[in-house]
Scaffold this active site. Structure first.
Site, PDB file in Angstrom:
ATOM      1  N   CYS A 259       0.815  -1.019  -0.184  1.00  0.00           N
ATOM      2  CA  CYS A 259       0.013  -0.008  -0.038  1.00  0.00           C
ATOM      3  C   CYS A 259       0.916   1.314  -0.058  1.00  0.00           C
ATOM      4  O   CYS A 259       2.006   1.177  -0.280  1.00  0.00           O
ATOM      5  CB  CYS A 259      -0.972   0.060   1.175  1.00  0.00           C
ATOM      6  SG  CYS A 259      -0.254   0.023   2.914  1.00  0.00           S
ATOM      7  N   ALA A 260       0.471   2.128   0.511  1.00  0.00           N
ATOM      8  CA  ALA A 260       1.190   3.469   0.504  1.00  0.00           C
ATOM      9  C   ALA A 260       2.509   3.515   1.337  1.00  0.00           C
ATOM     10  O   ALA A 260       3.560   4.073   0.970  1.00  0.00           O
ATOM     11  CB  ALA A 260       0.315   4.645   0.925  1.00  0.00           C
TER      12      ALA A 260
END
Length: 466
Positions: A27-28
């Site tokens: 994810c980020a």
């Protein structure tokens, strides 16, 4: 300094080698890894890999915190080394089978509400800005008073602040259909039907200005403006019904028959059964939450502020999204946010104390960067990378959260929105509460920092951990 390829190789070895890794995504900020046997993972070695800011097992995955940018590069190197990459959504599907039924249910709840939160965050900011510009002191700068503000301007602000909550059932039904594999557009239309202007308005009924329609002498039928649970349950049932109908209907008729039957059956069920029953359940949950928040002498803030980050560690904190939406719907403000923002800031204060006290260069860098993340509202690096590793800093952070929550309750702080905390959260308190908001955050950081510095950490603990 190790290259990203060397870091990726070290991560793979700590995870038990290629044969123990089922799939990997990111994810980020985090590398998310599904493993075949989590007992084969060397967590201590994983945490010692360069650039790793923390690692923990949650939601059926090992989540390794690298930070923005770095995680993309490490992921690419992991895939280049022969590990099977997958999308985050596919990884979620695998992870859904992990954990007990309660964890899976809360995880699904989070999957439904997370896509909706940005719209509610924006709405909360609009509320805060309206509160700011309509203050007498601000209006006086332009030679205006609250009574002289043009009606058209007030109407425009209402469009900005009310729309998301008026049509909240449509957003919830859309997202629920999407998560449970139905056609999101059918879910959206079903949700819009629940707030149709042809139905008695829920707010008007609650205010005594309208009466619900009564069917069969005992079933009340009304709109569900700003309601959540009826739309959520209707979305689950509707998505599953759509799958069943689609299997039974010939392909040539699917385009017409399936949406017709699903919407006809679901709006009937929603208005006559699901809506009335789960609206009562929703009100019960709200009243229980309100009772807790209204405990006297600041007890509510003390309790919630202390236990909040413990609940975050368990991974079931997505339930808070539903509770905060409930508060904003029913009260028009959110007294939960100022309590939990102190709990988050306190974990940052504890991590900061560790960073400034330790002589270990790597721990110092990790702690300070993790504290910065916490002050922006994200505690995972601070909790899993620093505070929980040494236990005492985490406990001192809990104490700081409890003290800050107690103060927030005593002061009666109320956010205009949800989902943002600590420094970004100040935007939810522009309506004359900014001083009090900064005060509770400063107290949270100061208490957690002081306790951690005096009692929560020393480098002897670092030596034992190493």
């Amino acid at each position: 300094m190790a290259s990203n390829k060397q870091i990726a190789q070290s991560v793979i070895e700590a995870l038990g080698g290629h044969e123990n890794i089922q799939s990997v995504a990111h994810c980020a900020t985090r590398l998310r890894v599904m493993v075949h046997d989590k007992d084969n993972v060397d967590v201590s070695s994983l945490e010692e890999v360069e650039k790793v800011k923390g690692a923990f097992y949650n939601s059926g995955q090992y989540q390794i915190i690298f930070g923005t940018g770095t995680v993309n590069n490490v992921y690419n190197e992991v895939v280049n080394l022969g590990v099977t990459g997958t999308s985050k959504s596919e990884l979620k599907e695998d992870a859904k089978q992990q954990g007990n039924w309660f964890q899976r249910a809360i995880r699904t709840f989070g999957d439904v509400f997370v896509p909706i939160i940005p719209a509610l965050v924006a709405t909360g900011l609009f509320m805060g800005l309206r509160g700011l510009v309509l203050q007498e002191e601000i209006l006086a700068w332009f030679g205006l008073t609250p009574e002289s503000v043009p009606e058209n301007f007030i109407t425009l602000t209402q469009v900005l602040t009310d729309t998301a909550f008026i049509f909240l059932p449509a957003l919830v039904a859309w997202s629920t259909f999407k998560v449970f594999g139905g056609n999101p557009t059918i879910g959206l239309v079903l949700g819009l039907m629940l707030v149709s202007p042809s139905l008695p308005n829920a707010w008007a009924v609650a205010g005594g200005d309208a009466e619900p329609m009564t069917f069969f002498g005992f079933i009340p039928v009304l709109g569900y403006q700003s309601s959540v649970l009826p739309a959520f349950i209707a979305g689950i049932v509707g998505a599953k019904l759509e799958k069943v109908v689609r299997k039974k209907v010939p392909e040539a008729l699917d385009l017409v028959v399936t949406p017709f039957l699903v919407l006809l059956i679901m709006i009937t069920l929603s208005l006559f059964a699901i809506g009335p029953v789960f609206h009562i359940v929703e009100q019960g949950i709200f009243e229980a939450m309100r009772f807790l928040l209204e405990l006297p002498f600041g007890l509510s803030g003390l309790i919630i502020g202390f236990v909040n980050q413990i609940i975050v560690v368990t991974g079931v904190h997505h339930i808070f999204n539903f509770l905060e939406i409930q508060l904003l719907n029913n009260l028009g403000y959110n007294p939960f946010n100022p309590i939990i923002t102190g709990a988050i800031a306190a974990q940052g204060g504890a991590a900061l104390a560790v960073g400034l006290k330790t002589k270990g260069k790597k721990l110092r860098a990790l702690s300070i960067s993790s504290a910065t993340s916490a002050f922006l509202g994200i505690t995972e690096p601070a909790i899993f990378g620093v505070n929980l590793r040494y236990v005492r800093p985490f406990i001192m952070g809990l104490v700081g959260g409890g003290v800050s929550g107690f103060l927030a309750s005593i002061m009666g702080l109320k956010a205009t929105g949800m989902a943002i905390t600590v420094l970004p959260g100040a935007l939810l308190y522009l309506n004359g509460q900014l001083f009090g908001y900064f005060l509770i955050n400063i107290v949270a950081v100061a208490v957690a920092f002081a306790l951690t510095w005096m009692f929560g950490f020393n480098d002897n603990m670092l030596d034992k951990k190493e």
